[in-house]
Design an enzyme around this catalytic site. Structure first.
Site, PDB file in Angstrom:
ATOM      1  N   ASP A  24     -52.537 -22.250 -69.015  1.00  0.00           N
ATOM      2  CA  ASP A  24     -52.359 -23.690 -69.472  1.00  0.00           C
ATOM      3  C   ASP A  24     -53.564 -24.390 -70.055  1.00  0.00           C
ATOM      4  OD1 ASP A  24     -50.699 -25.712 -70.202  1.00  0.00           O
ATOM      5  OD2 ASP A  24     -50.994 -26.715 -68.097  1.00  0.00           O
ATOM      6  N   LEU A  63     -56.726 -35.065 -65.125  1.00  0.00           N
ATOM      7  CA  LEU A  63     -56.943 -33.387 -65.766  1.00  0.00           C
ATOM      8  C   LEU A  63     -56.190 -33.450 -67.309  1.00  0.00           C
ATOM      9  CD1 LEU A  63     -56.520 -31.280 -62.683  1.00  0.00           C
ATOM     10  CD2 LEU A  63     -58.650 -31.676 -64.049  1.00  0.00           C
TER      11      LEU A  63
HETATM   12 ZN   LIG Z   1     -48.949 -26.772 -70.833  1.00  0.00          ZN
HETATM   13 ZN   LIG Z   2     -47.249 -28.993 -69.041  1.00  0.00          ZN
END
Ligand SMILES: [Zn+2]
Ligand SMILES: [Zn+2]
Length: 397
Positions: free
Chosen positions: A287, A320
């Site tokens: 991510d 975050l």
């Molecule tokens: Zn993502």
């Molecule tokens: Zn996400």
């Protein structure tokens, strides 16, 4: 000796052979081993002692190194100031091999519809003739079909429920390159779209969702097969209201994506997930944000100030803002934080992600017949050399 950066392995009839080192196949480690690449594929893996090096081969001495299937990151937004969503996708493709990534899903973010059209069209144009680098397996759409109650960093004013028309529109502007779609099934009539996604060869993924346990189970029964960044941006597990998190932990069929940067999910929660699902259902993702791996400092992103401290990316209030780390950090964390052995960790970073997008018979494992997608790591599991479909695309030296 290892060849120079971006040097291509000679084609035609010359084999490339990795000799020495610990070659990690699904069942065992050949140590020291020998691995033969012919054109784009692995053709042989043996113990070094049983192997006779042919005279005309291109031999790479990998003694002392770990040799693994390349990392496959099915959920990443960019790195080093380059974003997947838009004209910088070519730079993402070129830079990812530095982190041992051999293939990935270019993942989008929520934007106003007019911008999505232009940015995704750019992506499709780059993917029609991609540069040398990591193989882009397709586009993973994450937003705007999300729940305002689990928006994370995304702006809910641009959210809209998923519809069949939206799927058609996305596939039209990308020439059918959408392969994965993260959405909140409880929004509008999105639940009904799951069979249509499957018909279009798109992996349906629950994420940024505030659904009940019951609705999430209904979505899984309809063919939903994966959960985006498990624990993050989804209804949590309460013992009288188990939410999406409970459904992911309880249902064996669903693959759980996990951010393993050591900041998004506590190692204790990671262990709960691994215990509940088993290694074969946990898919490591980065991510990674477009600012991943940039030097520490203050940056501006879409009008917001962002702070990087060498480990995390945060907004001014401490929230975050995507991951700083790439998937190679997650791989090391599985070994160093959770004490996984290297073959188990490799399953989560290569085999499971390949299987989760229907590529389990060609990518994600070191076996004869599989694509020669390989990462060579040092003793601390840091990437030294990355090979994509038989071509050396990055070399640390
Ligand atoms: Zn993502
Ligand atoms: Zn996400």
């Amino acid at each position: 000796m290892l060849p120079n950066k971006h040097q291509e392995i000679e084609r035609k009839s010359v084999s490339t052979i990795l000799v020495g080192g610990k070659i990690c196949t699904p069942d065992k480690v050949f140590n020291p081993g020998a691995l033969v690449i012919d054109n784009k594929s692995i053709t042989l893996i043996q113990n070094k002692s049983e192997f006779k090096v042919p005279k005309d081969a291109n031999v790479l001495d990998t003694s002392g190194c770990w040799i693994l299937p390349g990392f496959i990151d099915i959920h990443m937004h960019g790195l080093l100031g380059y974003e997947c969503m838009g004209p910088d996708l070519d730079q993402v493709i070129k830079r990812l091999p530095e982190y041992g990534v051999t293939s990935f899903m270019a993942t989008t973010m929520t934007r106003p519809k007019e911008e999505i059209n232009s940015l995704i069209s750019h992506m499709a144009s780059i993917l029609s003739d991609p540069p040398v680098g990591a193989r882009c397996l397709g586009i993973h759409v994450e937003g705007p079909h999300l729940s305002p109650e689990r928006a994370g960093m995304a702006n809910p004013k641009w959210f809209s429920p998923l519809t069949k028309n939206e799927v058609d529109w996305l596939q039209d502007i990308t020439n059918g390159l959408i392969r994965m779609l993260t959405f909140a099934p409880e929004e509008g009539k999105a639940l009904d779209v799951i069979p249509y996604l499957l018909d279009n060869n798109i992996v349906p993924v629950i994420g940024h969702s505030n659904a009940s346990y019951e609705l999430a189970k209904e979505a899984i029964a309809l063919g939903l097969s994966q959960a985006t960044h498990t624990f993050n941006a989804m209804s949590p597990l309460h013992h009288r209201d188990p939410g999406v998190t409970g459904a992911v932990l309880a249902c064996h069929s669903i693959i759980a994506q996990l951010i393993c940067d050591g900041h998004h999910v506590h190692p204790g929660a990671m262990q709960v997930l691994l215990n509940a699902k088993g290694i074969s259902k946990v898919c490591l993702i980065s991510d990674a944000a477009p600012f991943a791996e940039l030097p520490s400092g203050k940056y501006n992103w879409a009008g917001q100030d962002i702070y990087i401290d060498g480990k995390t990316i945060r907004l001014a209030d401490g929230t975050l803002a995507g991951s700083y780390a790439l998937i190679d950090t997650g791989f090391r964390n599985l070994i160093n934080l959770l004490n996984l052995n290297i073959l188990a960790a490799s399953q989560c970073t290569s085999m499971v992600p390949a299987q989760s997008v229907g590529l389990g018979t060609s990518k994600g494992q070191l076996l004869p017949g599989y694509d020669a997608d390989i990462v060579v790591l040092d003793e601390q599991y840091r990437p030294l050399l990355t090979i994509v479909e038989g071509t050396i695309v990055w070399n640390a030296t």
